[in-house]
Motif scaffolding. Structure first.
Motif, PDB file in Angstrom:
ATOM      1  N   TYR A   1      -3.279   0.252  -0.602  1.00 32.75           N
ATOM      2  CA  TYR A   1      -4.610   0.696  -0.645  1.00 32.75           C
ATOM      3  C   TYR A   1      -4.876   1.329  -0.926  1.00 32.75           C
ATOM      4  O   TYR A   1      -5.567   1.514  -1.263  1.00 32.75           O
ATOM      5  N   PHE A   2      -4.313   2.434  -1.387  1.00 27.54           N
ATOM      6  CA  PHE A   2      -3.831   3.678  -2.677  1.00 27.54           C
ATOM      7  C   PHE A   2      -4.192   3.579  -4.037  1.00 27.54           C
ATOM      8  O   PHE A   2      -3.874   4.249  -4.391  1.00 27.54           O
ATOM      9  N   GLN A   3      -3.117   3.227  -3.872  1.00 23.87           N
ATOM     10  CA  GLN A   3      -2.801   1.879  -4.938  1.00 23.87           C
ATOM     11  C   GLN A   3      -3.950   1.401  -5.328  1.00 23.87           C
ATOM     12  O   GLN A   3      -4.773   1.918  -7.027  1.00 23.87           O
ATOM     13  N   TYR A   4      -4.591   0.632  -4.674  1.00 21.15           N
ATOM     14  CA  TYR A   4      -5.862   0.063  -5.919  1.00 21.15           C
ATOM     15  C   TYR A   4      -7.016   0.935  -5.803  1.00 21.15           C
ATOM     16  O   TYR A   4      -7.864   0.852  -6.802  1.00 21.15           O
ATOM     17  N   HIS A   5      -6.960   2.285  -4.632  1.00 22.72           N
ATOM     18  CA  HIS A   5      -8.350   3.184  -4.646  1.00 22.72           C
ATOM     19  C   HIS A   5      -8.063   4.372  -5.285  1.00 22.72           C
ATOM     20  O   HIS A   5      -9.241   5.116  -5.472  1.00 22.72           O
ATOM     21  N   PHE A   6      -6.140   4.333  -5.905  1.00 21.90           N
ATOM     22  CA  PHE A   6      -6.485   6.158  -5.769  1.00 21.90           C
ATOM     23  C   PHE A   6      -5.682   5.760  -7.680  1.00 21.90           C
ATOM     24  O   PHE A   6      -5.048   6.946  -7.445  1.00 21.90           O
ATOM     25  N   ASN A   7      -5.133   4.406  -7.335  1.00 16.30           N
ATOM     26  CA  ASN A   7      -4.021   4.194  -8.625  1.00 16.30           C
ATOM     27  C   ASN A   7      -2.628   5.317  -8.470  1.00 16.30           C
ATOM     28  O   ASN A   7      -2.702   5.332  -9.636  1.00 16.30           O
ATOM     29  N   LYS A   8      -2.448   5.419  -7.307  1.00 14.68           N
ATOM     30  CA  LYS A   8      -1.405   6.301  -7.364  1.00 14.68           C
ATOM     31  C   LYS A   8      -0.868   5.382  -5.806  1.00 14.68           C
ATOM     32  O   LYS A   8      -1.358   5.206  -4.715  1.00 14.68           O
TER      33      LYS A   8
ATOM     34  N   VAL B   1      -3.042  11.279  -1.267  1.00 14.88           N
ATOM     35  CA  VAL B   1      -1.936  10.791  -1.574  1.00 14.88           C
ATOM     36  C   VAL B   1      -0.661  11.258  -2.410  1.00 14.88           C
ATOM     37  O   VAL B   1      -0.035  10.264  -2.124  1.00 14.88           O
ATOM     38  N   ASP B   2      -0.810  12.568  -2.522  1.00 17.84           N
ATOM     39  CA  ASP B   2       0.178  13.414  -2.331  1.00 17.84           C
ATOM     40  C   ASP B   2       1.165  13.903  -1.245  1.00 17.84           C
ATOM     41  O   ASP B   2       2.263  14.251  -1.667  1.00 17.84           O
ATOM     42  N   GLN B   3       0.525  13.344   0.557  1.00 15.20           N
ATOM     43  CA  GLN B   3       1.477  13.498   0.894  1.00 15.20           C
ATOM     44  C   GLN B   3       2.227  12.355   1.390  1.00 15.20           C
ATOM     45  O   GLN B   3       1.772  11.519   1.026  1.00 15.20           O
ATOM     46  N   THR B   4       3.179  12.467   1.929  1.00 13.67           N
ATOM     47  CA  THR B   4       4.283  11.747   2.522  1.00 13.67           C
ATOM     48  C   THR B   4       4.353  10.963   4.309  1.00 13.67           C
ATOM     49  O   THR B   4       3.703  12.048   5.244  1.00 13.67           O
ATOM     50  N   PHE B   5       4.428  10.261   4.704  1.00 13.58           N
ATOM     51  CA  PHE B   5       4.371   9.471   5.737  1.00 13.58           C
ATOM     52  C   PHE B   5       4.785   8.531   6.864  1.00 13.58           C
ATOM     53  O   PHE B   5       6.255   7.899   5.789  1.00 13.58           O
ATOM     54  N   ALA B   6       5.439   8.637   7.694  1.00  8.30           N
ATOM     55  CA  ALA B   6       5.741   7.607   8.310  1.00  8.30           C
ATOM     56  C   ALA B   6       5.335   7.252   9.415  1.00  8.30           C
ATOM     57  O   ALA B   6       4.178   7.355   9.902  1.00  8.30           O
ATOM     58  N   ILE B   7       6.370   6.346   9.762  1.00 10.03           N
ATOM     59  CA  ILE B   7       5.112   5.277  10.930  1.00 10.03           C
ATOM     60  C   ILE B   7       6.220   4.825  11.922  1.00 10.03           C
ATOM     61  O   ILE B   7       7.617   4.787  11.900  1.00 10.03           O
ATOM     62  N   ASP B   8       6.182   5.174  13.328  1.00 11.05           N
ATOM     63  CA  ASP B   8       6.977   4.288  14.204  1.00 11.05           C
ATOM     64  C   ASP B   8       5.860   3.839  14.856  1.00 11.05           C
ATOM     65  O   ASP B   8       5.182   3.733  15.077  1.00 11.05           O
ATOM     66  N   ALA B   9       7.110   2.827  16.118  1.00  9.40           N
ATOM     67  CA  ALA B   9       6.129   1.318  16.641  1.00  9.40           C
ATOM     68  C   ALA B   9       6.709   1.492  17.884  1.00  9.40           C
ATOM     69  O   ALA B   9       7.566   1.606  18.136  1.00  9.40           O
TER      70      ALA B   9
ATOM     71  N   THR C   1       6.129  -2.644  11.228  1.00  3.63           N
ATOM     72  CA  THR C   1       6.553  -1.058  10.535  1.00  3.63           C
ATOM     73  C   THR C   1       5.945  -1.584   8.466  1.00  3.63           C
ATOM     74  O   THR C   1       5.007  -0.426   8.680  1.00  3.63           O
ATOM     75  N   LEU C   2       6.802  -2.520   8.493  1.00  2.33           N
ATOM     76  CA  LEU C   2       6.702  -2.878   7.070  1.00  2.33           C
ATOM     77  C   LEU C   2       5.232  -3.132   6.650  1.00  2.33           C
ATOM     78  O   LEU C   2       5.216  -2.593   5.349  1.00  2.33           O
ATOM     79  N   LYS C   3       4.356  -4.049   6.990  1.00  3.65           N
ATOM     80  CA  LYS C   3       3.466  -4.615   6.635  1.00  3.65           C
ATOM     81  C   LYS C   3       2.370  -3.005   6.928  1.00  3.65           C
ATOM     82  O   LYS C   3       1.862  -3.691   6.155  1.00  3.65           O
ATOM     83  N   MET C   4       2.424  -2.363   7.732  1.00  3.20           N
ATOM     84  CA  MET C   4       1.826  -1.417   7.745  1.00  3.20           C
ATOM     85  C   MET C   4       1.639  -0.380   6.191  1.00  3.20           C
ATOM     86  O   MET C   4       1.149  -0.425   5.987  1.00  3.20           O
ATOM     87  N   LYS C   5       2.899  -0.442   6.257  1.00  2.00           N
ATOM     88  CA  LYS C   5       3.198   0.685   5.473  1.00  2.00           C
ATOM     89  C   LYS C   5       3.232   0.222   4.116  1.00  2.00           C
ATOM     90  O   LYS C   5       2.668   0.729   2.859  1.00  2.00           O
ATOM     91  N   ASP C   6       2.990  -0.926   3.603  1.00  2.00           N
ATOM     92  CA  ASP C   6       2.874  -2.121   3.149  1.00  2.00           C
ATOM     93  C   ASP C   6       1.236  -1.457   2.350  1.00  2.00           C
ATOM     94  O   ASP C   6       0.958  -1.070   1.661  1.00  2.00           O
ATOM     95  N   ALA C   7       0.494  -1.928   3.884  1.00  2.00           N
ATOM     96  CA  ALA C   7      -1.145  -1.821   3.004  1.00  2.00           C
ATOM     97  C   ALA C   7      -1.628  -0.325   2.922  1.00  2.00           C
ATOM     98  O   ALA C   7      -2.700  -0.414   2.548  1.00  2.00           O
ATOM     99  N   ILE C   8      -0.930   0.141   3.369  1.00  2.31           N
ATOM    100  CA  ILE C   8      -1.328   1.939   3.327  1.00  2.31           C
ATOM    101  C   ILE C   8      -1.117   2.226   1.579  1.00  2.31           C
ATOM    102  O   ILE C   8      -1.390   3.043   0.894  1.00  2.31           O
ATOM    103  N   VAL C   9      -0.109   1.883   1.439  1.00  4.49           N
ATOM    104  CA  VAL C   9       0.504   1.748   0.166  1.00  4.49           C
ATOM    105  C   VAL C   9      -0.398   1.327  -1.240  1.00  4.49           C
ATOM    106  O   VAL C   9      -0.722   1.569  -1.908  1.00  4.49           O
TER     107      VAL C   9
END
Length: 385
Positions: free
Chosen positions: A123-130, A91-99, A113-121
């Motif tokens: 997921y971490f918010q739900y499971h790790f509260n961050k 969760v502390d690592q930064t990420f990027a997506i190309d498509a 790309t935006l939808k995928m970014k939302d899904a990743i963010v």
């Protein structure tokens, strides 16, 4: 991720797929399969490190980690929001997506790309509260999204910056040739470091440096500081160090000569700076010389060059290409010469029939890579000899 048997996709430029496939086989890839602008293969983690470090015609190297079918964006988001992303990033690592999107259902790659970014963010918010942060310029983890109709493939990009960024280019000319394209051209031309090499219109020196790297068996990424796989959870620093040492121990002395001509002093200055950055002043010689006034000085000789053409630099094409042909015929007997051009009409003025034509792209420009064989006598005499 099964690190002993990774499915790997290696991206390249159009027309260089056979060259890349050959490189991958030599480096130990299994089940090598040629695709459009890509080569698929299998290998372990060490092999993944090795091809990132050594493959000359690879642009980026992907490892597919998740594949599914989605018929609408809700399904797409739902699948991604249930995927266990913590396998591949913290969760502390930064990420990027190309498509890359080739689909009638999903037409906007930016939106997906935006939808995928939302899904990743989410997921971490739900499971790790961050929430992890997106960082487009220099992310810790880089994902690649590929949609082909309804088939979605998520891959980890093991390279990071595209692999044509070798790290030696300090100065560039008006229209520098991509390093991967340069190396691919040299390999298509049969350059193996035996004999001598001339680029008679060398510009900022890319072909010269790539020719020297091949001749000395220098790993393509010897100057690169960072690969994306070094931020992965399963990164094995010791293994990567061993692979680098093994490749560096294979570097050999080059006995021949690599020479570049140009008539533009600024270009020669740029070439010298790049050659110095690549630590090749002892191997490559550049000099101010008009090719049309030159004579063959090196035996045997392979010549490969990227002459200026209309889209690059304005010249009187007809006259220019006619002079190339005249110089070939009068001053370069028994020479194999290759040149790349997008001006398919002007190259006819060379007045020699090319013995090979290969379609390549220089950026968005469709070009032909043409081989000319100059014999002292006629071809007939050559065959009888």
């Amino acid at each position: 991720m099964d690190t002993d048997n990774l499915q790997i996709q290696i991206k390249t430029l159009f027309g260089l797929e056979p060259v890349l496939a050959e490189e991958i086989k030599k480096l130990g890839g299994k089940n090598v399969e040629v695709k459009n602008r890509a080569v698929n293969c299998e290998g372990d983690l060490g092999f993944l490190y090795k091809i990132n470090y050594s493959a000359r015609t690879a642009l980026k190297i992907l490892v597919p980690v998740f594949e599914f079918k989605a018929f609408n964006e809700h399904k797409f988001y739902e699948k991604l929001s249930k995927f266990s992303w913590e396998q591949f990033m913290d969760v502390d690592q930064t990420f990027a997506i190309d498509a890359t999107v080739n689909s009638e259902r999903f037409t906007h790659s930016q939106f997906m790309t935006l939808k995928m970014k939302d899904a990743i963010v989410d997921y971490f918010q739900y499971h790790f509260n961050k929430r992890p942060n997106v960082e487009t310029r220099n992310p810790d983890i880089k994902f690649h999204l590929h949609i082909d109709r309804e088939l979605v493939t998520i891959s980890l990009d093991s390279s990071g910056d595209p692999l044509f960024k070798r790290g030696y280019r300090k100065e560039q000319g008006q229209a520098p040739i991509n390093e991967v394209l340069a190396s691919g051209m040299l390999q298509l031309a049969g350059w193996d470091g035996k004999g001598n090499f001339l680029d008679p219109m060398c510009g900022s020196g890319t072909l010269l440096i790539e020719a020297a790297m091949i001749a000395m068996e220098l790993p393509a990424q010897i100057f690169r500081k960072k690969f994306a796989f070094q931020n992965w959870k399963n990164y094995d620093a010791e293994l990567f160090t061993k692979i680098k040492e093994f490749r560096i121990n294979r570097i050999k002395e080059f006995e021949g000569k690599i020479v570049g001509y140009d008539i533009d002093a600024r270009m020669l200055n740029a070439a010298r700076q790049n050659i110095e950055a690549a630590e090749m002043e002892d191997v490559i010689e550049v000099k101010k010389q008009n090719f049309f006034d030159s004579k063959k000085e090196l035996f045997p000789l392979l010549m490969v060059f990227n002459p200026p053409y209309d889209e690059r630099i304005s010249i009187n094409d007809d006259d220019f290409y006619k002079k190339i042909g005249d110089t070939f015929k009068t001053h370069y007997p028994n020479t194999l010469a290759w040149l790349i051009s997008s001006d398919l009409e002007a190259v006819k003025k060379i007045g020699l029939r090319p013995s090979r034509k290969i379609k390549l792209f220089n950026g968005k420009l469709e070009t032909r890579f043409l081989q000319y064989e100059m014999y002292e006598g006629s071809k007939k005499e050559k065959k009888q000899a």
